[in-house]
Motif scaffolding. Sequence first.
Motif, PDB file in Angstrom:
ATOM      1  N   ALA A  34      -4.306 -20.896   9.439  1.00  0.00           N
ATOM      2  CA  ALA A  34      -4.723 -21.738  10.560  1.00  0.00           C
ATOM      3  C   ALA A  34      -3.657 -22.766  10.905  1.00  0.00           C
ATOM      4  O   ALA A  34      -3.352 -23.001  12.088  1.00  0.00           O
ATOM      5  N   MET A  35      -3.038 -23.370   9.886  1.00  0.00           N
ATOM      6  CA  MET A  35      -1.995 -24.355  10.138  1.00  0.00           C
ATOM      7  C   MET A  35      -0.752 -23.676  10.706  1.00  0.00           C
ATOM      8  O   MET A  35      -0.110 -24.201  11.617  1.00  0.00           O
ATOM      9  N   LYS A  36      -0.415 -22.503  10.214  1.00  0.00           N
ATOM     10  CA  LYS A  36       0.742 -21.773  10.746  1.00  0.00           C
ATOM     11  C   LYS A  36       0.534 -21.496  12.241  1.00  0.00           C
ATOM     12  O   LYS A  36       1.451 -21.676  13.043  1.00  0.00           O
ATOM     13  N   LYS A  37      -0.671 -21.074  12.604  1.00  0.00           N
ATOM     14  CA  LYS A  37      -0.975 -20.795  14.008  1.00  0.00           C
ATOM     15  C   LYS A  37      -0.835 -22.063  14.849  1.00  0.00           C
ATOM     16  O   LYS A  37      -0.258 -22.039  15.938  1.00  0.00           O
ATOM     17  N   ARG A  38      -1.354 -23.165  14.339  1.00  0.00           N
ATOM     18  CA  ARG A  38      -1.277 -24.436  15.080  1.00  0.00           C
ATOM     19  C   ARG A  38       0.175 -24.874  15.284  1.00  0.00           C
ATOM     20  O   ARG A  38       0.550 -25.340  16.356  1.00  0.00           O
TER      21      ARG A  38
END
Length: 73
Positions: A34-38
């Motif tokens: 999720a953080m990578k996507k953000r």
Amino acid sequence: MFLNKLRQFMTSSQVSRDEWVVVFLDKNDFRLSAMKKRLAEQSIQTHVEKGKAIYVLQSDLESAKAIVAEWVN
């Protein structure tokens, strides 16, 4: 104890510390994804070690820290 684990993690990494820095630590791969996507939404290049951390290029560190801080808080 946490500092010892962090120190051990940093010294055992396969990623060159000359170019990349840790911006987000988490053992949960879902949160790492999720953080990578953000970060990718803001055009920040990342390197993920599953179950460990997300790295960003030093040139993106300040932007990445702001995104991580907003998401975590």
